[in-house]
Design a protein around this motif. Sequence first.
Motif, PDB file in Angstrom:
ATOM      1  N   GLY A  12       0.819  -1.206   0.000  1.00  0.00           N
ATOM      2  CA  GLY A  12       0.000   0.000   0.000  1.00  0.00           C
ATOM      3  C   GLY A  12       0.854   1.257   0.000  1.00  0.00           C
ATOM      4  O   GLY A  12       0.644   2.159  -0.812  1.00  0.00           O
ATOM      5  N   GLY A  77      13.407   3.728   8.990  1.00  0.00           N
ATOM      6  CA  GLY A  77      13.070   4.005  10.384  1.00  0.00           C
ATOM      7  C   GLY A  77      11.658   3.589  10.701  1.00  0.00           C
ATOM      8  O   GLY A  77      10.965   3.018   9.865  1.00  0.00           O
ATOM      9  N   ALA A  79       8.000   4.877  12.595  1.00  0.00           N
ATOM     10  CA  ALA A  79       7.211   5.957  13.189  1.00  0.00           C
ATOM     11  C   ALA A  79       6.754   5.506  14.572  1.00  0.00           C
ATOM     12  O   ALA A  79       6.245   4.386  14.716  1.00  0.00           O
ATOM     13  N   ALA A 105      -0.048   3.113   6.416  1.00  0.00           N
ATOM     14  CA  ALA A 105      -0.057   1.881   5.600  1.00  0.00           C
ATOM     15  C   ALA A 105       0.794   0.864   6.348  1.00  0.00           C
ATOM     16  O   ALA A 105       1.771   0.334   5.832  1.00  0.00           O
ATOM     17  N   ILE A 153      -1.043 -19.206   3.885  1.00  0.00           N
ATOM     18  CA  ILE A 153       0.416 -19.181   4.036  1.00  0.00           C
ATOM     19  C   ILE A 153       0.928 -20.514   4.548  1.00  0.00           C
ATOM     20  O   ILE A 153       1.919 -21.052   4.047  1.00  0.00           O
ATOM     21  N   ILE A 273      -4.796   2.759   4.836  1.00  0.00           N
ATOM     22  CA  ILE A 273      -5.050   1.884   3.683  1.00  0.00           C
ATOM     23  C   ILE A 273      -4.457   0.490   3.917  1.00  0.00           C
ATOM     24  O   ILE A 273      -3.588   0.304   4.758  1.00  0.00           O
ATOM     25  N   VAL A 293      -3.160  -8.132  -1.801  1.00  0.00           N
ATOM     26  CA  VAL A 293      -2.420  -7.175  -2.619  1.00  0.00           C
ATOM     27  C   VAL A 293      -3.393  -6.266  -3.364  1.00  0.00           C
ATOM     28  O   VAL A 293      -3.213  -5.049  -3.431  1.00  0.00           O
ATOM     29  N   ALA A 296      -4.740  -3.590  -0.978  1.00  0.00           N
ATOM     30  CA  ALA A 296      -3.760  -2.564  -0.603  1.00  0.00           C
ATOM     31  C   ALA A 296      -3.451  -1.644  -1.786  1.00  0.00           C
ATOM     32  O   ALA A 296      -3.393  -0.416  -1.632  1.00  0.00           O
ATOM     33  N   PHE A 320      -8.054 -12.282  -5.395  1.00  0.00           N
ATOM     34  CA  PHE A 320      -6.999 -12.873  -4.584  1.00  0.00           C
ATOM     35  C   PHE A 320      -6.470 -14.112  -5.291  1.00  0.00           C
ATOM     36  O   PHE A 320      -7.146 -14.677  -6.139  1.00  0.00           O
TER      37      PHE A 320
HETATM   38  P1  FAD Z   1       2.389  -4.611   4.275  1.00  0.00           P
HETATM   39  O1  FAD Z   1       2.754  -5.054   2.908  1.00  0.00           O
HETATM   40  O2  FAD Z   1       2.450  -5.568   5.395  1.00  0.00           O
HETATM   41  O3  FAD Z   1       3.293  -3.360   4.638  1.00  0.00           O
HETATM   42  C1  FAD Z   1       3.252  -2.687   5.858  1.00  0.00           C
HETATM   43  C2  FAD Z   1       4.642  -2.175   6.167  1.00  0.00           C
HETATM   44  O4  FAD Z   1       4.555  -1.213   7.211  1.00  0.00           O
HETATM   45  C3  FAD Z   1       5.583  -3.253   6.678  1.00  0.00           C
HETATM   46  O5  FAD Z   1       6.808  -3.154   6.013  1.00  0.00           O
HETATM   47  C4  FAD Z   1       5.724  -2.910   8.148  1.00  0.00           C
HETATM   48  O6  FAD Z   1       6.951  -3.355   8.670  1.00  0.00           O
HETATM   49  C5  FAD Z   1       5.632  -1.412   8.089  1.00  0.00           C
HETATM   50  N1  FAD Z   1       5.318  -0.719   9.346  1.00  0.00           N
HETATM   51  C6  FAD Z   1       4.392  -1.074  10.284  1.00  0.00           C
HETATM   52  N2  FAD Z   1       4.403  -0.183  11.300  1.00  0.00           N
HETATM   53  C7  FAD Z   1       5.335   0.752  10.992  1.00  0.00           C
HETATM   54  C8  FAD Z   1       5.804   1.923  11.656  1.00  0.00           C
HETATM   55  N3  FAD Z   1       5.304   2.318  12.826  1.00  0.00           N
HETATM   56  N4  FAD Z   1       6.763   2.655  11.057  1.00  0.00           N
HETATM   57  C9  FAD Z   1       7.283   2.283   9.844  1.00  0.00           C
HETATM   58  N5  FAD Z   1       6.874   1.178   9.186  1.00  0.00           N
HETATM   59  C10 FAD Z   1       5.915   0.431   9.745  1.00  0.00           C
HETATM   60  N6  FAD Z   1      -1.993 -11.347  -0.885  1.00  0.00           N
HETATM   61  C11 FAD Z   1      -2.504 -11.691  -2.086  1.00  0.00           C
HETATM   62  O7  FAD Z   1      -3.374 -10.975  -2.604  1.00  0.00           O
HETATM   63  N7  FAD Z   1      -2.076 -12.813  -2.726  1.00  0.00           N
HETATM   64  C12 FAD Z   1      -1.130 -13.620  -2.213  1.00  0.00           C
HETATM   65  O8  FAD Z   1      -0.787 -14.637  -2.815  1.00  0.00           O
HETATM   66  C13 FAD Z   1      -0.546 -13.279  -0.960  1.00  0.00           C
HETATM   67  N8  FAD Z   1       0.446 -14.022  -0.421  1.00  0.00           N
HETATM   68  C14 FAD Z   1       1.030 -13.629   0.743  1.00  0.00           C
HETATM   69  C15 FAD Z   1       2.112 -14.360   1.247  1.00  0.00           C
HETATM   70  C16 FAD Z   1       2.724 -13.967   2.416  1.00  0.00           C
HETATM   71  C17 FAD Z   1       3.875 -14.756   2.939  1.00  0.00           C
HETATM   72  C18 FAD Z   1       2.252 -12.829   3.126  1.00  0.00           C
HETATM   73  C19 FAD Z   1       2.891 -12.403   4.404  1.00  0.00           C
HETATM   74  C20 FAD Z   1       1.185 -12.097   2.633  1.00  0.00           C
HETATM   75  C21 FAD Z   1       0.573 -12.483   1.439  1.00  0.00           C
HETATM   76  N9  FAD Z   1      -0.495 -11.762   0.895  1.00  0.00           N
HETATM   77  C22 FAD Z   1      -1.023 -12.113  -0.309  1.00  0.00           C
HETATM   78  C23 FAD Z   1      -1.048 -10.596   1.606  1.00  0.00           C
HETATM   79  C24 FAD Z   1      -0.445  -9.304   1.102  1.00  0.00           C
HETATM   80  O9  FAD Z   1       0.951  -9.407   1.012  1.00  0.00           O
HETATM   81  C25 FAD Z   1      -0.856  -8.173   2.039  1.00  0.00           C
HETATM   82  O10 FAD Z   1      -2.254  -8.079   2.021  1.00  0.00           O
HETATM   83  C26 FAD Z   1      -0.214  -6.856   1.607  1.00  0.00           C
HETATM   84  O11 FAD Z   1       1.176  -6.911   1.758  1.00  0.00           O
HETATM   85  C27 FAD Z   1      -0.797  -5.704   2.413  1.00  0.00           C
HETATM   86  O12 FAD Z   1      -0.122  -4.525   2.079  1.00  0.00           O
HETATM   87  P2  FAD Z   1       0.023  -3.365   3.163  1.00  0.00           P
HETATM   88  O13 FAD Z   1       0.780  -2.269   2.501  1.00  0.00           O
HETATM   89  O14 FAD Z   1      -1.285  -3.071   3.775  1.00  0.00           O
HETATM   90  O15 FAD Z   1       0.895  -4.004   4.334  1.00  0.00           O
END
Ligand code: FAD
Length: 404
Positions: A12, A77, A79, A105, A153, A273, A293, A296, A320
């Motif tokens: 996201g 870093g 937040a 995000a 997973i 998001i 994915v 997001a 998905f």
């Molecule tokens: P994320 O991608 O989790 O990103 C959030 C980021 O924010 C992370 O890097 C986290 O460390 C960071 N963060 C959190 N708090 C803070 C803070 N305070 N300061 C700075 N950074 C911070 N979805 C599918 O649709 N198809 C699939 O096949 C699929 N396979 C998957 C396989 C695995 C192993 C995993 C773990 C997930 C899978 N997913 C899949 C789910 C998908 O990856 C997630 O839904 C997606 O990554 C969500 O995106 P996001 O940006 O909301 O969160």
Amino acid sequence: DGPVIIVGAGHGGYQVAASLRQAGYANRICLINDEAHLPYQRPPLSKAYIKGSAGPDSLMFRPEKFYQDQNIELISGRAVSIDRAARKVLLASSETLPYGHLVLATGARNRLLDLPNANLPDVKYLRILDDSESLRQIMPTKKRAVIIGAGFIGLEFASTARIKGLEVDVLELAPRVMARAVTAEVSEYFQERHREAGIRIHLGVQATSIEAEGGKVTGVSLSDGRHLPADLVVVGVGVLPNIELAAEAGLPVAAGIIVDEYLATADPNISAIGDCALFASPRFGGSLRLESVQNATDHARCLAARLTGDKKPYDSHPWFWSDQGEDKLQISGLTTGYDRVVLRGDPAKKAFSAFCYHGDRLLGIESINRAGDHMFGRRLQAMDRSITPEQAADESFDLKSALA
Ligand code: FAD
């Protein structure tokens, strides 16, 4: 106006930054990244990446140059707090960043297993690149894996571990695999396929303890009294949304950071998001938090459009996928609340789709090795159309005719 600060550089966070620049946003954009890698794709962590030998670069959305060229400041870093009155984010490094708009995000983190020995090095989780890397490295030294949780997973990892020659047992408390996400027909198909591959699936049981000797895992005890030997335990029992930053700033949270249909929190200068957001959905009614994915990235695009003057409610259709062994599962729509399932194709031929209906209304399609049905489902829902259960079940019915 003013800088856009994005907390979290996952699917996201990355996409908001990229879409803002694409839409001509000219002000400062900071992407706060608490992982020690350039922003990367998560799905391969339990699929191709863990199976293969490609390096971490193969997962990156974009090379470093992209962020320089687009003037997106990647800030390493974490937040730690938000000062809403002063519109500033505080980082763990003590740096403060002023914002015009703040995007949360923050994604989700693994739910941890609350059992003795659950923090031994041979008990693994799978959420971030470092988890996948570590599993990839230790797998060749392991013989027997017990996987706790038969969600996407857990099962994706189980099939990879089996292909790599490990003995594999999967424990699941529910009476069927992926029970929260797919129909019984699809669960049964995968149970059978995994069993054919030599994976032992134990349903209706839970792990009660992890045994170890000298700091090394030796096995897992089950609620039915059995004991399974193991030298590796992988836990996939779901995730918890990262809502604490929002909650501590006084923003409303529940099973996610609460946002409206525009993805805005109660504070108009802060949006949320992706996996962390519990968003109002006029289309589906009530609030939803999805972990995908598609969710997001489409949230990110919708928000970037709003921040550059094109305000529309979020209304994308969910989809998905999951790769398990040789099978590809693809889901279009949101199948919760179905009362009727119609199969198209033949599970025995390893290619079929489960069309899920509420009454005569098609809610979604779960396709196994039927990419055409999946794409049909996505196109049909984009047109807000349906086909009848009888048409779905009839292989001679030409799906394309419903799209004309
Ligand atoms: P994320 O991608 O989790 O990103 C959030 C980021 O924010 C992370 O890097 C986290 O460390 C960071 N963060 C959190 N708090 C803070 C803070 N305070 N300061 C700075 N950074 C911070 N979805 C599918 O649709 N198809 C699939 O096949 C699929 N396979 C998957 C396989 C695995 C192993 C995993 C773990 C997930 C899978 N997913 C899949 C789910 C998908 O990856 C997630 O839904 C997606 O990554 C969500 O995106 P996001 O940006 O909301 O969160």
